[in-house]
Design a protein around this motif. Structure first.
Motif, PDB file in Angstrom:
ATOM      1  N   GLN A   1       0.833  -1.197   0.000  1.00 22.78           N
ATOM      2  CA  GLN A   1       0.000   0.000   0.000  1.00 22.78           C
ATOM      3  C   GLN A   1       0.869   1.249   0.000  1.00 22.78           C
ATOM      4  O   GLN A   1       1.900   1.295   0.664  1.00 22.78           O
ATOM      5  CB  GLN A   1      -0.896   0.001   1.231  1.00 22.78           C
ATOM      6  CG  GLN A   1      -1.905   1.123   1.292  1.00 22.78           C
ATOM      7  CD  GLN A   1      -2.866   0.944   2.453  1.00 22.78           C
ATOM      8  OE1 GLN A   1      -2.453   0.600   3.552  1.00 22.78           O
ATOM      9  NE2 GLN A   1      -4.145   1.175   2.196  1.00 22.78           N
ATOM     10  N   LEU A   2       0.410   2.256  -0.747  1.00 25.87           N
ATOM     11  CA  LEU A   2       1.056   3.562  -0.774  1.00 25.87           C
ATOM     12  C   LEU A   2       0.049   4.582  -0.274  1.00 25.87           C
ATOM     13  O   LEU A   2      -1.090   4.623  -0.739  1.00 25.87           O
ATOM     14  CB  LEU A   2       1.486   3.933  -2.204  1.00 25.87           C
ATOM     15  CG  LEU A   2       2.074   5.329  -2.378  1.00 25.87           C
ATOM     16  CD1 LEU A   2       3.420   5.432  -1.663  1.00 25.87           C
ATOM     17  CD2 LEU A   2       2.218   5.669  -3.855  1.00 25.87           C
ATOM     18  N   ILE A   3       0.477   5.384   0.693  1.00 25.22           N
ATOM     19  CA  ILE A   3      -0.364   6.449   1.243  1.00 25.22           C
ATOM     20  C   ILE A   3       0.413   7.749   1.111  1.00 25.22           C
ATOM     21  O   ILE A   3       1.588   7.817   1.472  1.00 25.22           O
ATOM     22  CB  ILE A   3      -0.695   6.172   2.724  1.00 25.22           C
ATOM     23  CG1 ILE A   3      -1.451   4.853   2.853  1.00 25.22           C
ATOM     24  CG2 ILE A   3      -1.490   7.326   3.334  1.00 25.22           C
ATOM     25  CD1 ILE A   3      -1.574   4.340   4.279  1.00 25.22           C
TER      26      ILE A   3
ATOM     27  N   THR B   1      -4.688  12.240   4.367  1.00 21.15           N
ATOM     28  CA  THR B   1      -4.430  11.414   3.196  1.00 21.15           C
ATOM     29  C   THR B   1      -4.989  12.107   1.961  1.00 21.15           C
ATOM     30  O   THR B   1      -6.165  12.461   1.921  1.00 21.15           O
ATOM     31  CB  THR B   1      -5.082  10.035   3.353  1.00 21.15           C
ATOM     32  OG1 THR B   1      -4.529   9.390   4.499  1.00 21.15           O
ATOM     33  CG2 THR B   1      -4.851   9.168   2.128  1.00 21.15           C
ATOM     34  N   VAL B   2      -4.131  12.319   0.970  1.00 20.53           N
ATOM     35  CA  VAL B   2      -4.582  12.924  -0.285  1.00 20.53           C
ATOM     36  C   VAL B   2      -4.581  11.912  -1.430  1.00 20.53           C
ATOM     37  O   VAL B   2      -5.136  12.170  -2.498  1.00 20.53           O
ATOM     38  CB  VAL B   2      -3.735  14.157  -0.672  1.00 20.53           C
ATOM     39  CG1 VAL B   2      -3.920  15.271   0.355  1.00 20.53           C
ATOM     40  CG2 VAL B   2      -2.266  13.796  -0.838  1.00 20.53           C
ATOM     41  N   HIS B   3      -3.955  10.762  -1.199  1.00 21.62           N
ATOM     42  CA  HIS B   3      -3.931   9.697  -2.208  1.00 21.62           C
ATOM     43  C   HIS B   3      -3.567   8.397  -1.508  1.00 21.62           C
ATOM     44  O   HIS B   3      -2.757   8.386  -0.587  1.00 21.62           O
ATOM     45  CB  HIS B   3      -2.887  10.010  -3.286  1.00 21.62           C
ATOM     46  CG  HIS B   3      -2.726   8.939  -4.306  1.00 21.62           C
ATOM     47  ND1 HIS B   3      -3.599   8.768  -5.352  1.00 21.62           N
ATOM     48  CD2 HIS B   3      -1.795   7.964  -4.439  1.00 21.62           C
ATOM     49  CE1 HIS B   3      -3.218   7.743  -6.087  1.00 21.62           C
ATOM     50  NE2 HIS B   3      -2.114   7.244  -5.555  1.00 21.62           N
ATOM     51  N   HIS B   4      -4.174   7.321  -1.957  1.00 23.52           N
ATOM     52  CA  HIS B   4      -3.731   6.000  -1.519  1.00 23.52           C
ATOM     53  C   HIS B   4      -3.994   5.009  -2.631  1.00 23.52           C
ATOM     54  O   HIS B   4      -4.909   5.175  -3.438  1.00 23.52           O
ATOM     55  CB  HIS B   4      -4.384   5.575  -0.196  1.00 23.52           C
ATOM     56  CG  HIS B   4      -5.869   5.443  -0.259  1.00 23.52           C
ATOM     57  ND1 HIS B   4      -6.501   4.264  -0.549  1.00 23.52           N
ATOM     58  CD2 HIS B   4      -6.847   6.355  -0.077  1.00 23.52           C
ATOM     59  CE1 HIS B   4      -7.806   4.450  -0.526  1.00 23.52           C
ATOM     60  NE2 HIS B   4      -8.046   5.726  -0.254  1.00 23.52           N
ATOM     61  N   ALA B   5      -3.147   4.002  -2.706  1.00 25.68           N
ATOM     62  CA  ALA B   5      -3.262   2.971  -3.725  1.00 25.68           C
ATOM     63  C   ALA B   5      -2.714   1.678  -3.152  1.00 25.68           C
ATOM     64  O   ALA B   5      -1.912   1.688  -2.212  1.00 25.68           O
ATOM     65  CB  ALA B   5      -2.484   3.363  -4.970  1.00 25.68           C
ATOM     66  N   SER B   6      -3.165   0.576  -3.711  1.00 26.60           N
ATOM     67  CA  SER B   6      -2.640  -0.707  -3.272  1.00 26.60           C
ATOM     68  C   SER B   6      -2.360  -1.600  -4.476  1.00 26.60           C
ATOM     69  O   SER B   6      -2.835  -1.344  -5.582  1.00 26.60           O
ATOM     70  CB  SER B   6      -3.609  -1.394  -2.311  1.00 26.60           C
ATOM     71  OG  SER B   6      -4.796  -1.749  -2.994  1.00 26.60           O
ATOM     72  N   HIS B   7      -1.581  -2.606  -4.231  1.00 28.58           N
ATOM     73  CA  HIS B   7      -1.215  -3.594  -5.237  1.00 28.58           C
ATOM     74  C   HIS B   7      -0.700  -2.913  -6.507  1.00 28.58           C
ATOM     75  O   HIS B   7       0.066  -1.970  -6.422  1.00 28.58           O
ATOM     76  CB  HIS B   7      -2.389  -4.542  -5.496  1.00 28.58           C
ATOM     77  CG  HIS B   7      -2.761  -5.325  -4.264  1.00 28.58           C
ATOM     78  ND1 HIS B   7      -3.588  -4.804  -3.300  1.00 28.58           N
ATOM     79  CD2 HIS B   7      -2.395  -6.545  -3.835  1.00 28.58           C
ATOM     80  CE1 HIS B   7      -3.724  -5.691  -2.320  1.00 28.58           C
ATOM     81  NE2 HIS B   7      -3.008  -6.750  -2.625  1.00 28.58           N
TER      82      HIS B   7
END
Length: 133
Positions: free
Chosen positions: A106-108, A115-121
Motif C-alpha cells: 500500500q502507498l499512502i 491522506t490525499v492519495h492511496h493505492a494498493s497492489h
C-alpha cells in the motif's frame, strides 16, 4: 555471443544494473512516534508511506516497479518504508490516523496531515509522483 550474454546474463547486463542510479531514498518507519513527525512534515510537503509485506511475491514485484517511478525530478519526496511483518502496530495506527483501510502493499500520500492519495497492489505503479511535488 551477444545474444547468449543477454539470455544468460553476461557481464555487460550486470554492469548496467550496477550503474543504474536510484532516486528513491527509503526512510525506515519503525516507531509510532514517527507518525507525528510525518504529520508535521506533511505541512511543508507531501510525505509518502509505503507499506510492504516482505514475504509477499506481489509486494516484491510492486516495490521494484515503484522504485522505477522515481526520477531525478522527484528524488526529494520523503518516502517512509514500513515492514508490515515487524511493525503491524504501526500499520494499524496509520489506518486510524490517516483514515485508510489497511492493505498490502500500500502507498499512502499525506499532505497537511491528511491522506490525499492511496493505492494498493498494482495501482501503486500507476501513481503519478509529480503531482505530489
Amino acid at each position: 555471443m551477444g545474444i547468449f550474454n543477454n539470455m544468460f546474463g553476461g557481464k555487460e547486463g550486470q554492469e548496467e544494473k550496477l550503474e543504474k542510479k536510484t532516486y528513491l531514498t527509503w526512510l525506515p518507519l519503525t516507531s509510532l512516534e514517527q507518525l507525528e513527525r510525518i504529520e508535521t512534515e506533511s505541512n511543508a510537503a507531501s510525505v509518502l508511506i509505503f507499506k510492504d509485506s516482505t514475504r509477499c511475491g506481489i509486494s516484491k514485484m510492486v516495490i521494484k516497479q515503484f522504485e522505477k517511478l522515481f526520477t531525478e525530478e522527484n528524488q526529494h519526496l520523503k518516502v517512509y518504508y514500513l515492514d508490515l511483518l515487524n511493525y503491524r502496530d504501526i500499520s494499524n495506527e496509520i489506518a486510524v490516523k490517516f483514515q485508510v483501510m489497511h492493505q498490502s502493499p500500500q502507498l499512502i500520500v499525506v499532505r497537511n496531515g491528511s491522506t490525499v492519495h492511496h493505492a494498493s497492489h498494482n495501482d501503486i505503479t500507476e501513481t503519478e509522483l509529480n503531482r505530489f511535488l
